[in-house]
Design an enzyme around this catalytic site. Structure first.
Site: not given
Lengths: 424, 179
Positions: B143-144
């Site tokens: 995701c990040h």
């Protein structure tokens, strides 16, 4: 509430009887038909009407979808497919609602950026602007919860990531997170309450829209020159001049809306949302819906600790700040001149702000470890986040002091018709 | 009574009136708060969710170098049977290199160092990281972009903490109770 006299004369005994008890026709004539509206409003001003239509479209299609949807983790995903495949006309109604959310946000961004350029937030319209920002925040909450309802992979992980934002709050973060989810993870309790709130919030929005329009009708519309209305020569009645202009704009707006609904209902969505929610696996590349991307990029840009604030809380502070700052714009902008047309320096900073906002959206959609124009997404996002905040906290306060605005027209009428003839 | 006579004399006792006003307001506010609390509290995890708070899991079938994801309280949990190389790598890292300093011993149970049991949600925003990937031979969150090492400790990226260890005990050599 009426800032001008009503011209209503009851035409029949029944109307007269009603007018003495509930002057609803008088009120409508004053506020919906005769309302004096600056005659120079351009097409950027039609988006208010477009937004009102979109709210109604979303509420009607939403009520219909709720007749066929099941808010349960075992059945939600299938019930949306059931709507699309089995329900009479469901394919179109579901698409109108899903695409409608995107069209709604497109219109609200145009509406907000119009206000930012023409200084529609300046005195005496601060409350009008604040109510508008409040509607925007409510719209984001509603859209987010609506996106969770189909219970696909993107729905589930959006719910997980966004509720997790609250866990960043010191001390009370985890209890608040569990309160919001109704469990330790996003599950049936979460889906159920999101459905309940997703049904409620549009009506709250409708109520705030009423206040927004009320606050509009006290000072009246701003206009492209930003110059106050000085006489009745500057205005035209709302009906038929602006009802027709708005109606034309609404019809033009419906063309791309219909194109998406009929030919590409999934173009703005993500294929991963056609995989049912799975709490064990996160999709390789999760991104929010396009209308949240600029704010998502800001959330992601803060990947470093700031003193005692860790990167997670820092990201959340900047993310929340990027929206909350809008509430304070009326007091951050020190220029007395409303319209950007007459502000030679502001124009360029504003244009850069729009480009920067689009860039943030692009960065928000890029994978965390990619490169854009030779810069890493992480670094590029930091630069754009910095300009986003500089615009509000430095550019707007400073420009008002150092900029020399161009001369303003004496009146709206003069700006439209040129200098008055000598005979006047 | 004195106050009554006073009132009859045309000088209302404003002190008494203010007291009643404030007291009634305060009781009303407490009443509203008391009535509101159950309406908010109903949103907290219910009895059926809390009832799933403890599970037992048999480790025997997990080969060295293999990991499984199980579910505890609705959350995914990684159970990894670490290889000797992974354990050595985790132990070799100086604590000063870590964002959230914890030694490998603190991450595992004594005598069961090959077993790494962690809640599988990234401490950033809760995505499930991908195993055997990232720059530190551990996990990578797609995701990040947070990287975790072979002891599940945060090494790079926006996540602030190491992957969280659930409370667990070994009830036998091959059986754990989580929760």
């Amino acid at each position: 509430m009426a800032s001008h006299d009503s011209s209503y004369v009851p035409g029949s005994a029944v109307e007269k009887w009603l007018d003495e008890r509930l002057p609803v026709i008088r009120w409508s004539k004053t506020h919906l038909l005769d309302f004096p509206t600056p005659k120079n409003l351009n097409y950027w001003w039609t988006f208010g009407g477009i937004l009102a239509v979109m709210l109604v479209v979303q509420i009607i299609t939403g009520i219909i979808l709720a007749m066929h949807y099941t808010p349960n983790v075992a059945m939600a995903f299938d019930s949306v497919e059931h709507i699309r495949r089995d329900v009479n006309g469901g394919r179109i109604i579901q698409a109108v609602h899903a695409v409608g959310a995107s069209m709604f946000f497109f219109a609200v961004y145009v509406h907000i950026f119009r206000g930012l350029f023409f200084g529609s937030y300046k005195a005496p319209r601060e409350i009008l602007w604040i109510l508008g920002v409040l509607i925007f925040v409510l719209m984001m909450a509603t859209a987010f919860m609506g996106y969770v309802l189909p219970w696909g992979q993107m729905s589930f992980w959006a719910a997980t990531v966004i509720t997790n934002i609250f866990a960043a709050i010191p001390v009370v973060g985890t209890p608040v997170l569990e309160l919001l989810r109704g469990g330790f993870a996003v599950d049936n309790a979460t889906l159920n309450r999101f459905f309940s709130l997703h049904y409620l919030l549009p009506f709250v929005i409708a109520a705030v829209v009423v206040l927004h329009i009320w606050a509009l009708h006290v000072p009246g519309n701003n206009n492209p020159t930003g110059v106050d209305v000085k006489s009745s020569r500057d205005t035209l009645p709302f009906h038929p001049y602006f009802t027709m202009k708005d109606l034309f704009a609404i019809l033009v707006f419906m063309i791309p809306f219909a194109w998406f609904v009929f030919f590409a209902p999934d173009l703005l969505g993500h294929p991963d949302n056609y995989v049912m929610a799975n709490s064990q696996v996160t999709p390789a590349h999760i991104v929010p819906e396009w209308y949240f991307l600029p704010f998502y990029a800001i959330l992601r840009a803060i990947d470093f600790n700031i003193l005692f604030i860790d990167s997670k809380l820092g990201g959340v502070i900047f993310f929340a700040g990027s929206i909350l700052v809008l509430f304070f714009v009326p007091w951050l902008d020190t220029s007395k001149v409303r319209s950007g047309t007459f502000r030679p320096m502001f124009k360029w900073f504003y244009a850069l702000f729009v480009v920067n906002f689009v860039l943030l959206a692009y960065l928000g959609a890029s994978p965390a470890d990619a490169n854009v124009l030779g810069l890493s997404v992480a670094d590029f996002s930091k630069v754009c986040t910095a300009y986003y905040f500089l615009y509000f906290f430095v550019v707007l306060p400073v420009l008002g002091r150092i900029e020399t605005p161009k001369p303003l027209p004496a009146s709206i009428s003069e700006s439209v018709l040129g200098q008055p003839a000598a005979a006047e | 009574m004195a106050t009554e006579t006073k009132a009859h004399e045309g000088a209302p006792d404003t002190g008494r009136r203010d007291f009643l006003y404030v007291a009634a307001g305060a009781v009303g506010a407490v009443g509203v708060a008391g009535a509101a609390w159950p309406l908010i509290n109903q949103m907290n995890p219910d009895a059926s969710v809390l009832a799933l708070a403890s599970i037992e899991f048999d480790l025997a079938s997990i080969e060295e170098g293999q990991s499984v994801t199980i579910k505890w309280r609705g959350l995914p949990v990684f159970v990894r049977h670490r290889t000797g190389a992974e354990i050595d790598e985790a132990k070799a890292v100086p604590l000063t290199d870590l964002k959230d300093p914890e030694s490998d011993e603190q991450r595992t149970k004594p005598g069961h160092e090959q077993w790494l049991i962690m809640i599988a949600n990234c401490t950033h925003l809760g995505c499930v990281p991908v195993g055997e990937s990232g720059d530190f031979d551990g996990w990578f969150c797609p995701c990040h972009g947070s990287h975790y090492d072979s002891a599940g400790r945060i090494r790079k990226g926006p996540a602030p903490k190491n992957l969280v260890l659930p409370p667990y005990t070994f009830i036998s050599d091959t059986k754990v109770q989580i929760g």
